[in-house]
Design a protein around this motif. Structure first.
Motif, short mmCIF file in Angstrom:
data_model
loop_
_atom_site.label_atom_id
_atom_site.label_comp_id
_atom_site.label_asym_id
_atom_site.label_seq_id
_atom_site.Cartn_x
_atom_site.Cartn_y
_atom_site.Cartn_z
N TYR A 131 34.05 31.44 39.53
CA TYR A 131 34.06 32.87 39.20
C TYR A 131 35.31 33.54 39.77
CZ TYR A 131 32.59 37.74 38.86
OH TYR A 131 32.53 39.09 38.56
N ARG A 132 35.67 33.16 40.99
CA ARG A 132 36.88 33.71 41.62
C ARG A 132 38.12 33.37 40.78
NH1 ARG A 132 41.23 34.75 43.06
NH2 ARG A 132 42.03 35.29 45.14
N GLN A 133 38.17 32.16 40.28
CA GLN A 133 39.29 31.76 39.44
C GLN A 133 39.32 32.54 38.14
OE1 GLN A 133 41.79 29.81 40.27
NE2 GLN A 133 42.77 30.15 38.27
N ALA A 134 38.14 32.81 37.57
CA ALA A 134 38.06 33.57 36.32
C ALA A 134 38.55 35.01 36.49
CB ALA A 134 36.63 33.56 35.80
N LYS A 135 38.49 35.52 37.71
CA LYS A 135 38.90 36.90 37.98
C LYS A 135 40.28 36.98 38.62
CE LYS A 135 35.06 38.62 36.49
NZ LYS A 135 35.02 39.46 35.28
N ALA A 136 40.95 35.84 38.76
CA ALA A 136 42.23 35.81 39.48
C ALA A 136 43.29 36.68 38.85
CB ALA A 136 42.72 34.36 39.58
N VAL A 141 41.14 41.74 42.14
CA VAL A 141 40.47 40.51 42.57
C VAL A 141 40.24 40.51 44.08
CG1 VAL A 141 42.64 39.23 42.87
CG2 VAL A 141 40.50 37.99 42.40
N GLY A 142 41.11 41.14 44.84
CA GLY A 142 40.91 41.22 46.29
C GLY A 142 39.64 41.97 46.64
N VAL A 144 37.00 42.26 44.64
CA VAL A 144 35.90 41.38 44.21
C VAL A 144 35.58 40.37 45.31
CG1 VAL A 144 35.18 39.64 42.53
CG2 VAL A 144 36.48 41.64 41.76
N GLU A 145 36.62 39.73 45.84
CA GLU A 145 36.44 38.72 46.88
C GLU A 145 35.85 39.33 48.15
OE1 GLU A 145 38.91 34.97 48.78
OE2 GLU A 145 39.94 36.45 47.54
N ARG A 146 36.32 40.50 48.51
CA ARG A 146 35.82 41.15 49.73
C ARG A 146 34.33 41.45 49.61
NH1 ARG A 146 34.96 46.23 51.85
NH2 ARG A 146 35.44 47.25 49.88
N ILE A 147 33.89 42.00 48.48
CA ILE A 147 32.49 42.36 48.30
C ILE A 147 31.61 41.11 48.29
CG2 ILE A 147 30.86 43.24 46.58
CD1 ILE A 147 32.79 45.51 46.05
N PHE A 148 32.07 40.05 47.64
CA PHE A 148 31.27 38.83 47.61
C PHE A 148 31.14 38.22 48.99
CE2 PHE A 148 30.98 38.99 43.12
CZ PHE A 148 29.99 38.09 42.75
N LYS A 149 32.23 38.13 49.72
CA LYS A 149 32.20 37.45 51.01
C LYS A 149 31.52 38.28 52.09
CE LYS A 149 36.04 34.27 50.34
NZ LYS A 149 37.34 33.77 50.84
N ALA A 282 50.91 46.84 40.57
CA ALA A 282 49.92 45.94 41.16
C ALA A 282 49.19 46.57 42.34
CB ALA A 282 50.60 44.65 41.61
N ARG A 283 49.81 47.57 42.98
CA ARG A 283 49.16 48.21 44.13
C ARG A 283 48.58 49.57 43.80
NH1 ARG A 283 50.05 49.70 48.73
NH2 ARG A 283 52.16 50.53 48.52
N ALA A 284 48.99 50.16 42.69
CA ALA A 284 48.47 51.48 42.32
C ALA A 284 47.04 51.35 41.80
CB ALA A 284 49.36 52.11 41.26
#
Length: 426
Positions: A131-136, A141-142, A144-149, A282-284
Protein backbone atom coordinates in the motif's frame (compact mmCIF):
# COMPACT_ATOMS: atom_id res chain seq x y z
CA UNK A 1 -4.95 -19.40 25.90
CA UNK A 2 -1.71 -20.82 27.26
CA UNK A 3 -1.15 -23.18 30.17
CA UNK A 4 1.64 -22.33 32.61
CA UNK A 5 2.97 -23.42 35.97
CA UNK A 6 4.15 -20.84 38.51
CA UNK A 7 5.23 -23.20 41.31
CA UNK A 8 8.96 -22.78 40.81
CA UNK A 9 10.72 -20.31 43.03
CA UNK A 10 12.18 -18.56 40.00
CA UNK A 11 8.79 -17.70 38.57
CA UNK A 12 7.28 -16.69 41.88
CA UNK A 13 10.11 -14.25 42.51
CA UNK A 14 9.37 -12.49 39.25
CA UNK A 15 5.60 -12.09 39.79
CA UNK A 16 4.43 -9.94 42.66
CA UNK A 17 0.75 -10.05 43.66
CA UNK A 18 -0.51 -6.81 45.14
CA UNK A 19 -3.74 -6.22 47.07
CA UNK A 20 -6.92 -5.75 45.11
CA UNK A 21 -7.61 -2.32 43.68
CA UNK A 22 -10.48 -0.51 45.37
CA UNK A 23 -13.71 -2.07 44.14
CA UNK A 24 -14.00 -4.48 41.21
CA UNK A 25 -11.61 -4.17 38.29
CA UNK A 26 -12.89 -2.11 35.38
CA UNK A 27 -11.54 -1.33 31.93
CA UNK A 28 -10.77 2.23 33.04
CA UNK A 29 -8.86 1.03 36.11
CA UNK A 30 -6.89 -1.48 34.05
CA UNK A 31 -5.96 1.16 31.48
CA UNK A 32 -4.67 3.35 34.32
CA UNK A 33 -2.34 0.68 35.74
CA UNK A 34 1.30 1.69 35.42
CA UNK A 35 4.03 -0.62 34.08
CA UNK A 36 5.97 -2.64 36.64
CA UNK A 37 9.38 -1.21 37.54
CA UNK A 38 10.79 -4.76 37.35
CA UNK A 39 9.40 -8.24 36.81
CA UNK A 40 5.59 -8.45 36.77
CA UNK A 41 2.77 -7.33 39.04
CA UNK A 42 -0.61 -9.07 39.34
CA UNK A 43 -3.79 -7.24 40.36
CA UNK A 44 -6.57 -9.46 41.71
CA UNK A 45 -10.19 -9.16 40.64
CA UNK A 46 -12.74 -9.11 43.46
CA UNK A 47 -15.57 -10.62 41.41
CA UNK A 48 -14.05 -13.84 40.02
CA UNK A 49 -11.77 -15.94 42.28
CA UNK A 50 -8.33 -16.42 40.78
CA UNK A 51 -8.76 -13.85 37.99
CA UNK A 52 -5.89 -11.39 37.81
CA UNK A 53 -4.40 -8.78 35.53
CA UNK A 54 -0.67 -9.17 35.03
CA UNK A 55 1.34 -6.05 34.14
CA UNK A 56 4.94 -6.23 32.93
CA UNK A 57 7.63 -3.61 32.54
CA UNK A 58 6.45 -2.85 28.99
CA UNK A 59 2.99 -1.93 30.25
CA UNK A 60 1.28 -4.83 28.46
CA UNK A 61 -1.67 -6.08 30.51
CA UNK A 62 -2.63 -9.77 30.37
CA UNK A 63 -5.53 -11.61 32.02
CA UNK A 64 -4.55 -14.81 33.86
CA UNK A 65 -6.64 -17.25 35.87
CA UNK A 66 -4.95 -19.02 38.79
CA UNK A 67 -6.61 -22.35 39.69
CA UNK A 68 -5.57 -25.50 41.55
CA UNK A 69 -6.11 -28.45 39.19
CA UNK A 70 -5.32 -32.06 40.10
CA UNK A 71 -3.33 -30.91 43.11
CA UNK A 72 -1.20 -28.45 41.16
CA UNK A 73 -1.45 -24.67 40.89
CA UNK A 74 -1.94 -23.67 37.28
CA UNK A 75 -1.81 -20.28 35.59
CA UNK A 76 -4.20 -20.08 32.66
CA UNK A 77 -3.45 -17.19 30.31
CA UNK A 78 -6.74 -15.82 29.00
CA UNK A 79 -5.33 -13.20 26.67
CA UNK A 80 -4.14 -9.63 26.39
CA UNK A 81 -6.36 -6.82 27.64
CA UNK A 82 -7.76 -4.69 24.83
CA UNK A 83 -10.81 -4.01 22.72
CA UNK A 84 -11.24 -7.72 21.95
CA UNK A 85 -10.80 -8.83 25.57
CA UNK A 86 -12.31 -6.47 28.12
CA UNK A 87 -12.68 -7.21 31.84
CA UNK A 88 -16.27 -8.33 31.20
CA UNK A 89 -15.14 -10.81 28.53
CA UNK A 90 -12.29 -12.04 30.75
CA UNK A 91 -14.72 -12.70 33.63
CA UNK A 92 -17.05 -14.58 31.30
CA UNK A 93 -14.17 -16.71 30.00
CA UNK A 94 -12.80 -17.32 33.53
CA UNK A 95 -16.21 -18.39 34.89
CA UNK A 96 -16.65 -20.83 32.01
CA UNK A 97 -13.26 -22.42 32.67
CA UNK A 98 -13.96 -22.67 36.41
CA UNK A 99 -17.28 -24.33 35.65
CA UNK A 100 -15.68 -26.77 33.21
CA UNK A 101 -12.98 -27.66 35.74
CA UNK A 102 -15.63 -28.53 38.33
CA UNK A 103 -17.72 -30.64 35.95
CA UNK A 104 -15.13 -32.60 33.96
CA UNK A 105 -13.75 -35.91 35.17
CA UNK A 106 -10.34 -34.89 33.86
CA UNK A 107 -9.94 -31.30 35.13
CA UNK A 108 -6.98 -30.61 32.86
CA UNK A 109 -9.23 -31.29 29.84
CA UNK A 110 -11.20 -28.15 30.74
CA UNK A 111 -8.21 -26.02 29.89
CA UNK A 112 -8.09 -25.19 26.15
CA UNK A 113 -4.86 -26.28 24.53
CA UNK A 114 -2.65 -23.48 23.23
CA UNK A 115 -3.07 -22.93 19.52
CA UNK A 116 -0.32 -22.15 17.10
CA UNK A 117 -0.61 -18.60 15.89
CA UNK A 118 -1.39 -18.48 12.21
CA UNK A 119 0.16 -15.53 10.40
CA UNK A 120 -2.49 -14.27 8.03
CA UNK A 121 -1.18 -13.23 4.64
CA UNK A 122 -3.62 -10.35 4.63
CA UNK A 123 -2.79 -8.67 7.93
CA UNK A 124 -2.37 -4.92 7.80
CA UNK A 125 1.33 -5.31 8.57
CA UNK A 126 1.71 -7.67 5.61
CA UNK A 127 -0.24 -5.43 3.24
CA UNK A 128 1.31 -2.13 4.36
CA UNK A 129 4.48 -2.22 2.20
CA UNK A 130 2.45 -2.72 -1.00
CA UNK A 131 0.00 0.00 0.00
CA UNK A 132 2.88 2.36 0.82
CA UNK A 133 4.37 1.70 -2.60
CA UNK A 134 1.01 2.35 -4.28
CA UNK A 135 0.90 5.79 -2.62
CA UNK A 136 4.57 6.66 -3.21
CA UNK A 137 3.70 9.06 -6.02
CA UNK A 138 1.49 11.22 -3.80
CA UNK A 139 2.77 14.48 -2.41
CA UNK A 140 1.13 13.56 0.91
CA UNK A 141 2.73 10.10 1.21
CA UNK A 142 4.66 11.26 4.28
CA UNK A 143 1.39 12.08 6.06
CA UNK A 144 -0.07 8.70 5.03
CA UNK A 145 2.96 6.92 6.50
CA UNK A 146 2.88 8.95 9.69
CA UNK A 147 -0.80 8.19 10.37
CA UNK A 148 -0.38 4.48 9.68
CA UNK A 149 2.72 4.07 11.83
CA UNK A 150 1.48 6.21 14.73
CA UNK A 151 -2.16 5.17 14.84
CA UNK A 152 -3.43 2.39 12.57
CA UNK A 153 -0.65 -0.24 12.55
CA UNK A 154 -0.07 -0.24 16.35
CA UNK A 155 -3.79 -0.94 16.83
CA UNK A 156 -4.61 -3.28 13.93
CA UNK A 157 -1.26 -4.28 12.40
CA UNK A 158 -1.46 -7.97 13.31
CA UNK A 159 -5.13 -8.28 12.37
CA UNK A 160 -6.47 -9.70 9.12
CA UNK A 161 -7.76 -6.75 7.10
CA UNK A 162 -10.95 -8.60 6.17
CA UNK A 163 -11.69 -9.39 9.83
CA UNK A 164 -11.77 -5.85 11.24
CA UNK A 165 -15.34 -4.72 11.90
CA UNK A 166 -17.12 -1.43 11.57
CA UNK A 167 -17.77 -1.26 15.32
CA UNK A 168 -14.07 -1.83 16.13
CA UNK A 169 -13.09 1.02 13.84
CA UNK A 170 -15.77 3.24 15.38
CA UNK A 171 -14.47 2.63 18.91
CA UNK A 172 -10.89 3.19 17.72
CA UNK A 173 -11.80 6.53 16.11
CA UNK A 174 -13.88 7.59 19.11
CA UNK A 175 -10.85 7.16 21.40
CA UNK A 176 -8.73 9.37 19.17
CA UNK A 177 -11.54 11.93 18.88
CA UNK A 178 -11.58 12.39 22.66
CA UNK A 179 -8.06 13.80 22.37
CA UNK A 180 -7.95 15.37 18.90
CA UNK A 181 -11.15 15.39 16.76
CA UNK A 182 -9.30 16.67 13.69
CA UNK A 183 -6.76 13.84 13.84
CA UNK A 184 -9.58 11.32 14.32
CA UNK A 185 -11.15 12.45 11.05
CA UNK A 186 -7.78 12.26 9.29
CA UNK A 187 -7.11 8.74 10.60
CA UNK A 188 -10.54 7.54 9.49
CA UNK A 189 -10.04 9.08 6.05
CA UNK A 190 -6.65 7.36 5.61
CA UNK A 191 -8.01 4.04 6.89
CA UNK A 192 -10.93 4.26 4.45
CA UNK A 193 -8.52 4.99 1.58
CA UNK A 194 -6.59 1.86 2.50
CA UNK A 195 -9.74 -0.25 2.33
CA UNK A 196 -10.68 1.23 -1.05
CA UNK A 197 -7.28 0.00 -2.29
CA UNK A 198 -7.53 -3.33 -0.45
CA UNK A 199 -11.05 -4.42 -1.48
CA UNK A 200 -10.06 -5.80 -4.93
CA UNK A 201 -7.33 -7.80 -3.17
CA UNK A 202 -9.52 -9.36 -0.46
CA UNK A 203 -12.13 -11.86 -1.66
CA UNK A 204 -13.84 -12.16 1.72
CA UNK A 205 -14.22 -8.44 2.34
CA UNK A 206 -17.89 -7.53 1.63
CA UNK A 207 -17.38 -3.79 1.81
CA UNK A 208 -15.35 -0.93 3.24
CA UNK A 209 -15.84 -1.14 7.05
CA UNK A 210 -14.85 2.51 7.38
CA UNK A 211 -17.66 3.69 5.14
CA UNK A 212 -20.39 3.39 7.77
CA UNK A 213 -18.15 3.72 10.83
CA UNK A 214 -18.85 6.59 13.19
CA UNK A 215 -17.25 9.82 12.03
CA UNK A 216 -16.49 12.64 14.48
CA UNK A 217 -18.30 15.87 13.61
CA UNK A 218 -16.35 18.42 11.66
CA UNK A 219 -14.80 20.90 14.12
CA UNK A 220 -16.01 24.43 14.03
CA UNK A 221 -13.87 26.73 11.95
CA UNK A 222 -11.50 28.75 14.10
CA UNK A 223 -11.88 32.50 14.04
CA UNK A 224 -9.06 33.52 16.38
CA UNK A 225 -7.23 36.64 15.22
CA UNK A 226 -4.62 38.29 17.42
CA UNK A 227 -5.40 41.85 18.41
CA UNK A 228 -3.08 44.75 17.58
CA UNK A 229 -1.86 44.79 21.19
CA UNK A 230 -1.18 41.03 21.09
CA UNK A 231 0.72 41.27 17.79
CA UNK A 232 2.98 44.02 19.09
CA UNK A 233 3.58 42.25 22.42
CA UNK A 234 4.24 38.92 20.72
CA UNK A 235 7.04 40.45 18.65
CA UNK A 236 8.90 41.36 21.84
CA UNK A 237 8.19 37.96 23.41
CA UNK A 238 9.78 36.37 20.34
CA UNK A 239 12.84 38.60 20.82
CA UNK A 240 13.45 36.78 24.09
CA UNK A 241 12.68 33.30 22.73
CA UNK A 242 15.84 32.94 20.68
CA UNK A 243 16.67 30.27 18.10
CA UNK A 244 14.95 28.39 16.58
CA UNK A 245 11.42 29.41 17.51
CA UNK A 246 11.96 33.16 17.94
CA UNK A 247 13.13 34.00 14.39
CA UNK A 248 11.08 31.20 12.80
CA UNK A 249 7.76 32.41 14.23
CA UNK A 250 8.63 35.98 13.35
CA UNK A 251 9.11 34.82 9.76
CA UNK A 252 5.79 33.00 9.95
CA UNK A 253 4.05 36.16 11.19
CA UNK A 254 5.64 38.38 8.53
CA UNK A 255 4.97 36.09 5.57
CA UNK A 256 1.71 34.37 6.56
CA UNK A 257 2.92 31.01 5.26
CA UNK A 258 1.96 27.67 6.80
CA UNK A 259 3.85 26.28 9.78
CA UNK A 260 5.43 23.34 7.96
CA UNK A 261 6.35 25.54 5.00
CA UNK A 262 8.41 27.70 7.34
CA UNK A 263 9.86 25.09 9.70
CA UNK A 264 10.68 22.58 6.94
CA UNK A 265 12.13 25.16 4.54
CA UNK A 266 15.32 24.26 2.68
CA UNK A 267 18.24 26.68 2.35
CA UNK A 268 18.11 26.25 -1.43
CA UNK A 269 14.64 27.82 -1.57
CA UNK A 270 15.99 31.30 -0.78
CA UNK A 271 17.57 33.70 -3.26
CA UNK A 272 19.08 36.54 -1.24
CA UNK A 273 20.06 38.50 -4.34
CA UNK A 274 16.46 38.59 -5.54
CA UNK A 275 15.06 38.67 -1.98
CA UNK A 276 12.80 35.79 -2.94
CA UNK A 277 11.59 32.64 -1.22
CA UNK A 278 10.33 29.92 -3.57
CA UNK A 279 8.21 27.23 -1.93
CA UNK A 280 8.26 24.28 -4.35
CA UNK A 281 5.04 22.55 -5.35
CA UNK A 282 6.15 19.39 -3.56
CA UNK A 283 6.10 21.23 -0.22
CA UNK A 284 3.12 23.52 -0.75
CA UNK A 285 -0.12 22.22 0.75
CA UNK A 286 -2.10 22.85 -2.43
CA UNK A 287 0.60 21.45 -4.72
CA UNK A 288 1.21 24.82 -6.40
CA UNK A 289 4.67 26.42 -6.32
CA UNK A 290 4.59 29.70 -4.42
CA UNK A 291 6.82 32.78 -4.73
CA UNK A 292 7.15 34.88 -1.58
CA UNK A 293 8.81 38.30 -1.95
CA UNK A 294 10.75 39.06 1.24
CA UNK A 295 10.12 42.36 3.01
CA UNK A 296 13.11 44.01 4.70
CA UNK A 297 12.44 42.46 8.14
CA UNK A 298 11.77 39.03 6.61
CA UNK A 299 14.94 39.30 4.51
CA UNK A 300 16.98 40.14 7.63
CA UNK A 301 15.57 37.11 9.46
CA UNK A 302 16.30 34.75 6.57
CA UNK A 303 19.83 36.14 6.16
CA UNK A 304 20.49 35.53 9.83
CA UNK A 305 19.09 32.00 9.68
CA UNK A 306 21.26 31.19 6.65
CA UNK A 307 24.47 32.02 8.51
CA UNK A 308 24.89 28.40 9.59
CA UNK A 309 26.61 26.25 6.97
CA UNK A 310 25.62 22.76 8.09
CA UNK A 311 22.78 20.74 6.59
CA UNK A 312 20.10 21.71 4.10
CA UNK A 313 17.46 23.06 6.48
CA UNK A 314 16.88 26.76 7.02
CA UNK A 315 15.90 26.01 10.61
CA UNK A 316 17.59 22.74 11.65
CA UNK A 317 16.91 20.85 14.83
CA UNK A 318 19.49 21.01 17.56
CA UNK A 319 21.79 18.05 17.16
CA UNK A 320 20.26 16.96 13.85
CA UNK A 321 21.11 19.28 10.98
CA UNK A 322 19.04 17.33 8.46
CA UNK A 323 15.71 17.62 10.31
CA UNK A 324 13.43 20.47 11.30
CA UNK A 325 13.01 21.45 14.97
CA UNK A 326 10.76 19.69 17.47
CA UNK A 327 9.36 20.72 20.84
CA UNK A 328 6.50 22.87 19.54
CA UNK A 329 4.21 22.17 22.51
CA UNK A 330 6.76 23.37 25.08
CA UNK A 331 7.62 26.40 22.95
CA UNK A 332 3.96 27.39 22.59
CA UNK A 333 3.44 27.03 26.34
CA UNK A 334 6.33 29.46 26.93
CA UNK A 335 5.10 31.90 24.29
CA UNK A 336 1.50 31.92 25.54
CA UNK A 337 2.67 32.55 29.10
CA UNK A 338 5.09 35.24 27.93
CA UNK A 339 2.38 36.99 25.91
CA UNK A 340 0.00 37.08 28.87
CA UNK A 341 2.74 38.49 31.08
CA UNK A 342 3.61 41.11 28.47
CA UNK A 343 -0.03 42.13 27.85
CA UNK A 344 -0.81 42.06 31.57
CA UNK A 345 -4.08 40.12 31.29
CA UNK A 346 -5.41 36.70 30.23
CA UNK A 347 -5.04 36.05 26.50
CA UNK A 348 -7.45 33.70 24.66
CA UNK A 349 -5.87 30.50 23.36
CA UNK A 350 -4.02 30.93 20.07
CA UNK A 351 -2.03 28.71 17.73
CA UNK A 352 0.62 29.24 15.07
CA UNK A 353 -2.00 28.87 12.35
CA UNK A 354 -3.88 31.81 13.87
CA UNK A 355 -0.93 34.01 12.86
CA UNK A 356 -1.71 33.22 9.21
CA UNK A 357 -5.33 34.28 9.74
CA UNK A 358 -4.12 37.36 11.62
CA UNK A 359 -2.02 38.49 8.66
CA UNK A 360 -4.88 37.90 6.22
CA UNK A 361 -7.21 39.97 8.39
CA UNK A 362 -4.58 42.67 8.80
CA UNK A 363 -4.06 42.95 5.03
CA UNK A 364 -7.80 43.38 4.51
CA UNK A 365 -7.88 46.09 7.16
CA UNK A 366 -4.99 47.84 5.41
CA UNK A 367 -6.97 47.92 2.16
CA UNK A 368 -5.23 45.10 0.27
CA UNK A 369 -7.53 43.52 -2.32
CA UNK A 370 -8.86 40.05 -1.51
CA UNK A 371 -7.29 38.38 -4.55
CA UNK A 372 -3.89 39.80 -3.58
CA UNK A 373 -4.30 38.57 0.00
CA UNK A 374 -5.14 35.09 -1.27
CA UNK A 375 -2.18 35.18 -3.64
CA UNK A 376 0.12 36.14 -0.75
CA UNK A 377 -1.17 33.16 1.25
CA UNK A 378 -1.08 30.78 -1.75
CA UNK A 379 -4.71 30.09 -0.97
CA UNK A 380 -6.68 28.70 -3.91
CA UNK A 381 -10.20 29.62 -2.92
CA UNK A 382 -12.62 32.45 -3.43
CA UNK A 383 -11.23 34.77 -6.08
CA UNK A 384 -8.61 32.27 -7.30
CA UNK A 385 -10.67 29.05 -7.47
CA UNK A 386 -13.03 27.44 -9.94
CA UNK A 387 -13.46 28.74 -13.45
CA UNK A 388 -11.89 32.07 -12.53
CA UNK A 389 -8.71 30.31 -11.47
CA UNK A 390 -8.54 28.45 -14.78
CA UNK A 391 -8.53 31.59 -16.92
CA UNK A 392 -7.00 34.12 -14.53
CA UNK A 393 -3.27 33.29 -14.68
CA UNK A 394 -1.90 36.56 -13.25
CA UNK A 395 0.32 35.67 -10.27
CA UNK A 396 0.13 39.08 -8.54
CA UNK A 397 3.86 38.93 -7.80
CA UNK A 398 4.39 42.71 -7.59
CA UNK A 399 1.17 43.17 -5.65
CA UNK A 400 2.21 40.45 -3.18
CA UNK A 401 5.51 42.20 -2.61
CA UNK A 402 3.76 45.50 -1.89
CA UNK A 403 1.26 43.81 0.44
CA UNK A 404 3.92 41.99 2.46
CA UNK A 405 5.96 45.19 2.73
CA UNK A 406 2.86 47.00 4.00
CA UNK A 407 2.18 44.25 6.54
CA UNK A 408 5.79 44.27 7.79
CA UNK A 409 5.51 48.01 8.39
CA UNK A 410 2.27 47.47 10.32
CA UNK A 411 3.86 44.79 12.53
CA UNK A 412 6.78 47.15 13.22
CA UNK A 413 4.34 49.92 14.17
CA UNK A 414 2.46 47.63 16.54
CA UNK A 415 5.74 46.47 18.10
CA UNK A 416 6.77 50.10 18.73
CA UNK A 417 3.37 50.85 20.28
CA UNK A 418 3.69 47.80 22.56
CA UNK A 419 7.18 48.88 23.63
CA UNK A 420 6.01 52.40 24.41
CA UNK A 421 3.07 51.09 26.40
CA UNK A 422 5.30 48.82 28.48
CA UNK A 423 7.39 51.84 29.54
CA UNK A 424 4.43 53.77 30.88
CA UNK A 425 3.97 53.69 34.65
CA UNK A 426 1.06 51.53 35.74
Amino acid sequence: MALGNSRTGKQVSKVATVPKVSGPLSDAKIMALRPATSGQIEYRDSMVPGLRVRVGTTGIKTFVLRKRIAGKNRNLTLGRFGERLTIAEARKKARQILSDVELKADPAAAVPKPQRRVVHAHTLNAMWPDYRQAKAHLRTVGEVERIFKQHILPEFGDRAADGITRSEITRFIDRIAKRTPVMARNVLSQFSAFYSWAMPRLDRLPGNPCRDAGRPPKPKARERVLTDAEIGALWHVLDGEGHPFGPAIKLLLLTGQRRNEVFEAERSEFDLEKRLWTIPAARAKNGVAHFVPLSNPAFALVKGLLEHDRGDKLIPARGNWEAGPSGFSKAMTRLRAGLEERVGEPVPHWTLHDLRRTMATGLQRLGVRLEVTEAALNHLSGARSGIVGVYQRHNYFDEKGAALKLWAAEVARLARAAKAKSKRPR
